[in-house]
Design a protein around this motif. Structure first.
Motif, PDB file in Angstrom:
ATOM      1  N   LEU A   1       0.828  -1.208   0.000  1.00 49.67           N
ATOM      2  CA  LEU A   1       0.000   0.000   0.000  1.00 49.67           C
ATOM      3  C   LEU A   1       0.864   1.260   0.000  1.00 49.67           C
ATOM      4  O   LEU A   1       0.584   2.226  -0.723  1.00 49.67           O
ATOM      5  CB  LEU A   1      -0.926  -0.018   1.224  1.00 49.67           C
ATOM      6  CG  LEU A   1      -1.885   1.153   1.388  1.00 49.67           C
ATOM      7  CD1 LEU A   1      -2.785   1.291   0.169  1.00 49.67           C
ATOM      8  CD2 LEU A   1      -2.727   0.970   2.644  1.00 49.67           C
ATOM      9  N   MET A   2       1.904   1.276   0.825  1.00 54.02           N
ATOM     10  CA  MET A   2       2.812   2.427   0.838  1.00 54.02           C
ATOM     11  C   MET A   2       3.449   2.628  -0.534  1.00 54.02           C
ATOM     12  O   MET A   2       3.472   3.741  -1.078  1.00 54.02           O
ATOM     13  CB  MET A   2       3.897   2.198   1.882  1.00 54.02           C
ATOM     14  CG  MET A   2       3.462   2.362   3.321  1.00 54.02           C
ATOM     15  SD  MET A   2       3.318   4.075   3.842  1.00 54.02           S
ATOM     16  CE  MET A   2       5.032   4.579   3.835  1.00 54.02           C
ATOM     17  N   GLY A   3       4.004   1.546  -1.097  1.00 48.63           N
ATOM     18  CA  GLY A   3       4.667   1.660  -2.389  1.00 48.63           C
ATOM     19  C   GLY A   3       3.736   2.118  -3.491  1.00 48.63           C
ATOM     20  O   GLY A   3       4.118   2.904  -4.372  1.00 48.63           O
ATOM     21  N   LYS A   4       2.507   1.643  -3.456  1.00 48.81           N
ATOM     22  CA  LYS A   4       1.500   1.995  -4.468  1.00 48.81           C
ATOM     23  C   LYS A   4       1.342   3.506  -4.591  1.00 48.81           C
ATOM     24  O   LYS A   4       1.287   4.056  -5.704  1.00 48.81           O
ATOM     25  CB  LYS A   4       0.181   1.327  -4.068  1.00 48.81           C
ATOM     26  CG  LYS A   4      -1.071   1.844  -4.719  1.00 48.81           C
ATOM     27  CD  LYS A   4      -2.275   1.115  -4.136  1.00 48.81           C
ATOM     28  CE  LYS A   4      -3.586   1.720  -4.592  1.00 48.81           C
ATOM     29  NZ  LYS A   4      -4.749   0.972  -4.050  1.00 48.81           N
ATOM     30  N   TRP A   5       1.299   4.211  -3.454  1.00 48.54           N
ATOM     31  CA  TRP A   5       1.070   5.651  -3.507  1.00 48.54           C
ATOM     32  C   TRP A   5       2.361   6.450  -3.612  1.00 48.54           C
ATOM     33  O   TRP A   5       2.379   7.527  -4.215  1.00 48.54           O
ATOM     34  CB  TRP A   5       0.266   6.090  -2.280  1.00 48.54           C
ATOM     35  CG  TRP A   5      -1.147   5.626  -2.372  1.00 48.54           C
ATOM     36  CD1 TRP A   5      -1.753   4.675  -1.611  1.00 48.54           C
ATOM     37  CD2 TRP A   5      -2.126   6.054  -3.314  1.00 48.54           C
ATOM     38  NE1 TRP A   5      -3.051   4.484  -2.016  1.00 48.54           N
ATOM     39  CE2 TRP A   5      -3.312   5.323  -3.061  1.00 48.54           C
ATOM     40  CE3 TRP A   5      -2.123   6.986  -4.351  1.00 48.54           C
ATOM     41  CZ2 TRP A   5      -4.468   5.507  -3.810  1.00 48.54           C
ATOM     42  CZ3 TRP A   5      -3.276   7.161  -5.097  1.00 48.54           C
ATOM     43  CH2 TRP A   5      -4.434   6.424  -4.822  1.00 48.54           C
ATOM     44  N   LEU A   6       3.445   5.958  -3.056  1.00 50.89           N
ATOM     45  CA  LEU A   6       4.698   6.701  -3.147  1.00 50.89           C
ATOM     46  C   LEU A   6       5.256   6.711  -4.572  1.00 50.89           C
ATOM     47  O   LEU A   6       6.021   7.600  -4.929  1.00 50.89           O
ATOM     48  CB  LEU A   6       5.726   6.119  -2.181  1.00 50.89           C
ATOM     49  CG  LEU A   6       5.467   6.435  -0.706  1.00 50.89           C
ATOM     50  CD1 LEU A   6       6.484   5.750   0.183  1.00 50.89           C
ATOM     51  CD2 LEU A   6       5.481   7.944  -0.470  1.00 50.89           C
ATOM     52  N   LEU A   7       4.884   5.726  -5.388  1.00 48.71           N
ATOM     53  CA  LEU A   7       5.327   5.721  -6.785  1.00 48.71           C
ATOM     54  C   LEU A   7       4.886   6.983  -7.520  1.00 48.71           C
ATOM     55  O   LEU A   7       5.562   7.433  -8.453  1.00 48.71           O
ATOM     56  CB  LEU A   7       4.773   4.487  -7.511  1.00 48.71           C
ATOM     57  CG  LEU A   7       5.518   3.171  -7.328  1.00 48.71           C
ATOM     58  CD1 LEU A   7       4.786   2.051  -8.042  1.00 48.71           C
ATOM     59  CD2 LEU A   7       6.949   3.287  -7.853  1.00 48.71           C
ATOM     60  N   GLY A   8       3.752   7.540  -7.121  1.00 51.47           N
ATOM     61  CA  GLY A   8       3.229   8.729  -7.788  1.00 51.47           C
ATOM     62  C   GLY A   8       3.858  10.028  -7.324  1.00 51.47           C
ATOM     63  O   GLY A   8       3.474  11.096  -7.802  1.00 51.47           O
ATOM     64  N   ARG A   9       4.840   9.960  -6.391  1.00 50.07           N
ATOM     65  CA  ARG A   9       5.517  11.150  -5.859  1.00 50.07           C
ATOM     66  C   ARG A   9       4.507  12.234  -5.469  1.00 50.07           C
ATOM     67  O   ARG A   9       4.489  13.343  -6.024  1.00 50.07           O
ATOM     68  CB  ARG A   9       6.500  11.717  -6.890  1.00 50.07           C
ATOM     69  CG  ARG A   9       7.635  10.782  -7.280  1.00 50.07           C
ATOM     70  CD  ARG A   9       8.616  10.589  -6.139  1.00 50.07           C
ATOM     71  NE  ARG A   9       9.267  11.824  -5.795  1.00 50.07           N
ATOM     72  CZ  ARG A   9      10.372  12.277  -6.384  1.00 50.07           C
ATOM     73  NH1 ARG A   9      10.934  11.570  -7.364  1.00 50.07           N
ATOM     74  NH2 ARG A   9      10.910  13.413  -5.987  1.00 50.07           N
ATOM     75  N   PRO A  10       3.623  11.960  -4.515  1.00 52.80           N
ATOM     76  CA  PRO A  10       2.622  12.958  -4.110  1.00 52.80           C
ATOM     77  C   PRO A  10       3.291  14.180  -3.489  1.00 52.80           C
ATOM     78  O   PRO A  10       4.374  14.090  -2.903  1.00 52.80           O
ATOM     79  CB  PRO A  10       1.781  12.194  -3.076  1.00 52.80           C
ATOM     80  CG  PRO A  10       2.701  11.151  -2.531  1.00 52.80           C
ATOM     81  CD  PRO A  10       3.558  10.739  -3.687  1.00 52.80           C
ATOM     82  N   ARG A  11       2.623  15.306  -3.610  1.00 48.14           N
ATOM     83  CA  ARG A  11       3.122  16.528  -2.961  1.00 48.14           C
ATOM     84  C   ARG A  11       2.783  16.514  -1.486  1.00 48.14           C
ATOM     85  O   ARG A  11       3.537  17.030  -0.665  1.00 48.14           O
ATOM     86  CB  ARG A  11       2.524  17.771  -3.642  1.00 48.14           C
ATOM     87  CG  ARG A  11       2.715  17.848  -5.147  1.00 48.14           C
ATOM     88  CD  ARG A  11       4.184  17.651  -5.528  1.00 48.14           C
ATOM     89  NE  ARG A  11       5.047  18.652  -4.910  1.00 48.14           N
ATOM     90  CZ  ARG A  11       6.320  18.455  -4.596  1.00 48.14           C
ATOM     91  NH1 ARG A  11       6.879  17.268  -4.815  1.00 48.14           N
ATOM     92  NH2 ARG A  11       7.030  19.418  -4.062  1.00 48.14           N
ATOM     93  N   LEU A  12       1.610  15.970  -1.135  1.00 51.23           N
ATOM     94  CA  LEU A  12       1.212  15.814   0.274  1.00 51.23           C
ATOM     95  C   LEU A  12       0.796  14.377   0.488  1.00 51.23           C
ATOM     96  O   LEU A  12      -0.114  13.882  -0.183  1.00 51.23           O
ATOM     97  CB  LEU A  12       0.053  16.755   0.624  1.00 51.23           C
ATOM     98  CG  LEU A  12      -0.576  16.552   2.017  1.00 51.23           C
ATOM     99  CD1 LEU A  12       0.442  16.804   3.124  1.00 51.23           C
ATOM    100  CD2 LEU A  12      -1.807  17.452   2.208  1.00 51.23           C
ATOM    101  N   LEU A  13       1.458  13.707   1.410  1.00 49.85           N
ATOM    102  CA  LEU A  13       1.136  12.321   1.757  1.00 49.85           C
ATOM    103  C   LEU A  13       0.526  12.299   3.146  1.00 49.85           C
ATOM    104  O   LEU A  13       1.143  12.755   4.119  1.00 49.85           O
ATOM    105  CB  LEU A  13       2.403  11.462   1.727  1.00 49.85           C
ATOM    106  CG  LEU A  13       2.235   9.985   2.122  1.00 49.85           C
ATOM    107  CD1 LEU A  13       1.375   9.263   1.094  1.00 49.85           C
ATOM    108  CD2 LEU A  13       3.595   9.308   2.261  1.00 49.85           C
TER     109      LEU A  13
END
Length: 535
Positions: A441-453
């Motif tokens: 789950l962490m990797g799934k969203w960090l791949l998109g380089r979000p500005r705010l996590l």
């Protein structure tokens, strides 16, 4: 004051002693749960839960979101069927599993849920008697006179002057709760059975809570057993006799007298995390980048007004007591629950949460990693690769072709960076351990380089190794320019990974802590001496 009066008060009155005490001859528990377990898609969410409640006792069930409280209540109420091997007893008699929802009342079990389950456009009588209407012998038509009399007797017992023909929509919140309780108690001998209040107090305005507590005490004084599921620690300490705590799907303590606890001790019982982590702030120091993320006036649930300014490259923690609004905050910020307020990400147009959805936040560069990974974060029946790449298909794939190499490469990156085991792109996520699911789950969203996590208790129900990997990845994301907001009740996590910590009290930011941070300093700020105790 009658049981449902609306006289306001700052906190519950002191609890009376239980109807049943240890120095009397032993009697069967009114409700006993033995070794109840539940597995979904190969993942055990409740593991051999056991507890007992005596006649006349007010017993609290506490735990963080995802701890197993809701699952346990759904097993006892028959919504879910328990795994083989457990048992539910009322007054020593076996009633399940399987529990048959239609027979719950005859078995002595009644439930008042958070949403109360009332139909506002129907009358009090119709809501109370639904499913139990008296009928005429020859025609089978509903006998309204007999129904009205049955409702009147129940309200008389509760001390309520409610009109059975009034529309529920016209009632005060505390009166609506009384209607739900009356439905649970109708036609039942006084002092019998068990009433389960499943987060019922969350639907009641603060000024009406004393009346709700009086109703609970009245039921217990008659000998009815009460199970109170609650996030409100002051409520638990002041109203209940004993407490059972769930953590990560297991009962960690049961039957603990609440008279022996204060708010800090009860919080530690709920959280239960011990041991220090490496100081990741020192190991991976902040690399602040230009820009600002501004969060203004977020409100919803128990959150009254949350505002914060975060710099890219910074990890800001948010914590608070369980009744502070902390469990609601991340879902509000992530547009998972209805909210008010705005989030402005650097120079992009601000997102109005009142009308926003998850796609709007994703377009603004905001990503939420929810606490409930199974229900909100992952598709358990899909593979690791399908989960990891799903949010990025629109940017990387095409309508007619999603591509293969980039999906393999990015999944391999997540598998290696987070040390997911087994290291298999085609592994079905449901077959992974909780810690490995959280890594995916962490990797799934960090791949998109979000500005705010936004992270919602990301290390809940994971092992020590996964916990370290998740926190390390959080700090690395900040070093790469992401602003991180970590909503967590884990003081060790906050001390290890945060540059600042905001403390919520009554739905607002009351204190701000800066490095150096320690678990003790965060606990002291969350539960200062003046706010401690059962109040």
């Amino acid at each position: 004051m009658h049981p449902l009066s609306t006289e306001s008060g700052a906190s519950p009155a002191p609890r009376p002693g239980p109807h049943h005490t240890a120095d009397r001859p032993a009697v069967p528990a009114r409700l006993e749960v033995r070794d109840l377990s539940k597995t979904f898609a190969g993942v055990t969410v409740l593991d051999r839960a056991t507890m007992s409640i005596a006649p006349g006792e007010i017993h609290a069930l506490v735990g963080q979101n995802g701890s197993g409280k809701s699952t346990l209540i759904k097993l006892v109420s028959g919504v879910h069927r328990a795994d083989p091997g457990g048992e539910i007893l009322v007054d020593g008699e076996h009633v399940g599993p399987p529990v048959h929802p239609r027979r719950l009342f005859e078995q002595g079990l009644a439930f008042v849920h958070q949403d109360l389950g009332l139909v506002p456009d129907l009358s009090v009588r119709e809501n109370v008697r639904v499913g139990r209407h008296a009928t005429r012998r020859l025609t089978g038509w509903i006998d309204r006179r007999r129904d009205r009399e049955a409702v009147r007797r129940t309200f008389e017992f509760l001390g309520l002057p409610l009109d059975p023909d009034a529309k529920v929509a016209s009632l005060q919140p505390s009166e609506r709760v009384a209607v739900a309780v009356a439905r649970a108690l109708q036609d039942r001998e006084a002092g019998s059975g068990v009433v389960v209040f499943d987060e019922s107090s969350r639907a009641i305005p603060r000024e009406s809570l004393p009346a709700f507590y009086d109703m609970i005490r009245l039921l217990a004084s008659q000998g009815t057993a009460v199970l109170l599921v609650s996030h409100n620690l002051k409520e638990v300490l002041a109203v209940t006799h004993r407490v059972t705590a769930l953590r990560n799907g297991r009962v960690v303590e049961t039957g603990v007298p609440t008279a022996d606890l204060d708010e800090a001790a009860l919080t530690r019982l709920v959280l239960g995390r011990e041991g220090r982590l490496d100081n990741l702030v020192a190991t991976l120091p902040a690399r602040l980048a230009p820009g600002t993320i501004q969060i203004d006036g977020v409100a919803g649930g128990r959150v009254r007004d949350f505002s914060a300014r975060i710099t890219p490259g910074e990890v800001v923690g948010v914590t608070g007591a369980i009744d502070s609004g902390l469990p609601d905050l991340a879902a509000l910020l992530g547009a998972v629950r209805p909210a008010e307020g705005r989030i402005a990400v650097e120079d992009r147009p601000a997102v109005d949460l009142a009308g926003a959805g998850v796609p709007d936040l994703m377009a603004a560069g905001v990503a939420l990693i929810p606490q409930d990974r199974a229900a909100q974060g992952l598709a358990l029946s899909l593979t690791v690769e399908e989960n990891v790449t799903a949010p990025h298909l629109m940017n990387r794939g095409h309508v007619w072709w999603t591509g293969r190499k980039w999906r393999h490469d990015e999944t391999d990156y997540v598998l290696d960076t987070f040390e997911v085991r087994p290291r298999q792109r085609d592994a079905v996520v449901a077959t992974l351990s909780g810690g490995n699911q959280q890594k995916v789950l962490m990797g799934k969203w960090l791949l998109g380089r979000p500005r705010l996590l936004i992270l919602d208790d990301p290390t809940q129900a994971v092992d020590v190794g996964a916990r370290s990997a998740i926190l390390h990845a959080t700090r690395q994301a900040a070093q790469q320019g992401t602003a991180v907001l970590l909503c967590s009740s884990e003081v060790e996590d906050l001390a290890a990974v945060c540059d600042r910590v905001l403390v919520l009290v009554d739905g607002e930011v009351a204190r701000e802590l800066v490095v150096p941070l320690t678990p003790e300093s965060i606990l002291d700020a969350t539960f200062p001496p003046a706010a401690g105790g059962a109040a």
